[in-house]
Design an enzyme around this catalytic site. Sequence first.
Site, PDB file in Angstrom:
ATOM      1  N   TYR A   4      -1.317  10.898  14.564  1.00 31.03           N
ATOM      2  CA  TYR A   4      -0.445  10.004  13.798  1.00 31.03           C
ATOM      3  C   TYR A   4       0.260   9.018  14.725  1.00 31.03           C
ATOM      4  O   TYR A   4       0.302   7.800  14.458  1.00 31.03           O
ATOM      5  CB  TYR A   4       0.589  10.816  13.020  1.00 31.03           C
ATOM      6  CG  TYR A   4       1.671   9.975  12.391  1.00 31.03           C
ATOM      7  CD1 TYR A   4       1.440   9.299  11.195  1.00 31.03           C
ATOM      8  CD2 TYR A   4       2.924   9.834  13.001  1.00 31.03           C
ATOM      9  CE1 TYR A   4       2.429   8.513  10.621  1.00 31.03           C
ATOM     10  CE2 TYR A   4       3.911   9.057  12.442  1.00 31.03           C
ATOM     11  CZ  TYR A   4       3.661   8.402  11.245  1.00 31.03           C
ATOM     12  OH  TYR A   4       4.644   7.599  10.688  1.00 31.03           O
ATOM     13  N   SER A  28       5.134   6.400  -3.913  1.00 34.10           N
ATOM     14  CA  SER A  28       6.192   7.337  -3.505  1.00 34.10           C
ATOM     15  C   SER A  28       6.903   6.797  -2.273  1.00 34.10           C
ATOM     16  O   SER A  28       6.452   5.822  -1.650  1.00 34.10           O
ATOM     17  CB  SER A  28       5.609   8.728  -3.201  1.00 34.10           C
ATOM     18  OG  SER A  28       4.715   8.660  -2.100  1.00 34.10           O
ATOM     19  N   GLY A  29       8.015   7.447  -1.929  1.00 38.78           N
ATOM     20  CA  GLY A  29       8.699   7.171  -0.685  1.00 38.78           C
ATOM     21  C   GLY A  29       9.090   5.722  -0.478  1.00 38.78           C
ATOM     22  O   GLY A  29       9.540   5.028  -1.390  1.00 38.78           O
ATOM     23  N   THR A  63       0.842  -1.191   0.000  1.00 37.58           N
ATOM     24  CA  THR A  63       0.000   0.000   0.000  1.00 37.58           C
ATOM     25  C   THR A  63       0.883   1.249   0.000  1.00 37.58           C
ATOM     26  O   THR A  63       1.981   1.258   0.542  1.00 37.58           O
ATOM     27  CB  THR A  63      -0.937   0.033   1.226  1.00 37.58           C
ATOM     28  OG1 THR A  63      -0.170   0.181   2.424  1.00 37.58           O
ATOM     29  CG2 THR A  63      -1.744  -1.260   1.320  1.00 37.58           C
ATOM     30  N   GLY A  64       0.381   2.297  -0.642  1.00 36.33           N
ATOM     31  CA  GLY A  64       1.145   3.541  -0.709  1.00 36.33           C
ATOM     32  C   GLY A  64       2.428   3.392  -1.493  1.00 36.33           C
ATOM     33  O   GLY A  64       3.469   3.941  -1.119  1.00 36.33           O
TER      34      GLY A  64
END
Length: 397
Positions: free
Chosen positions: A275, A96-97, A92-93
């Site tokens: 977060y 990028s990064g 997931t995600g």
Amino acid sequence: MALQAASLVSSAFAVPKEVKSNASFKDSSLFGVSLSDHLKANFNSSALRSKRESNQRVGGVRAQTMATASPAVNTATPEAKKTLRKGNVVVTGASSGLGLATAKALAETGKWHVIMACRDLLKAERAAKSAGIAKENYTVMHLDLASLDSVRQFVDNFRRSERPLDVLVCNAAVYLPTAKEPTFTAEGFELSVGTNHLGHFLLSRLLLLDDLKKSDYPSKRLIIVGSITGNTNTLAGNVPPKANLGDLRGLAGGLNGLNSSSMIDGGEFDGAKAYKDSKVCNMLTMQEFHRRFQEETGITFASLYPGCIATTGLFREHIPLFRLLFPPFKSTSPRALSPNMKPEKGLLSDPSLTKSGVYWSWNKDSASFENQLSQEASDADKARKVWEISEKLVGLA
């Protein structure tokens, strides 16, 4: 830095030691076919050819009968196919990064097909192309973790692809440290916890029970990316505001900011704390998965701290001064990733990463170690309560 940190995630895919050859010559294997079977098959095939040629000289009917016999080598073929296939990993995600770096590192081994689960399909395709990922080694699929309907649709679409699932990496995250007011998911949950925890919780539950546990891959895994900021037994975890789930009254109330607080502990909204709290939930969830399913399924459940990679999109909402000053400072940290650690090494030859229920970290020499979780992040009773409340919130109870 993100490319370096990817080996933290990818090294957690280590195939168990027992899968590799560690026995005598008699029992050694090559690509899933035992050497003894291979030699036996060659011997049987040679003997069969000699007998067939002899029978052809004796009579046509006998020769035809022998020609239709199944050679002994076929007995090893199903096992060879099972072992030789590429693994399938959902990240997931991955646009990028750390997510993109992980996808690239795994795809480049030639041993994995990466499903890049991303909210923005065009961005993900461009990122994969820019990173040089071969088209045959990845698939982009839509997933918005801030929508439980999107999570369910992703699971349906994945199943229609008829790919087996071997590894799930829950990497995507929302981080809004400077937000003064909460924002919300499609279902009305505070965005950070709703995305980072509840979205991944539903995704993991659906894929785990019906897909991941059916995998015939040598090493099935569910990996949830954690954070040192939620671990209050560390220096970084003691930087205010500190993670604290309290009595979970906000989570139980739905985090909607109307009839309950938008914060898990029921307090005033704080973007940075939201977060950190979500990461505590991630680490508690990993441990609860381990307690509930590891023995039954054989799946390895793990979390990890990949290092603070302040140059990635996760920090896009942070103050500019932090993004300017923090990366060079962090690059000298003992937990910064060594560029000498190659994904292939972790994937194929690191038996130390097969332990389930562990929160991993790496030191400056790329040596892995089991990181000590804080009292709250390892509280089994709180993990059970977070699990049960989360089931209700995502519609599984």
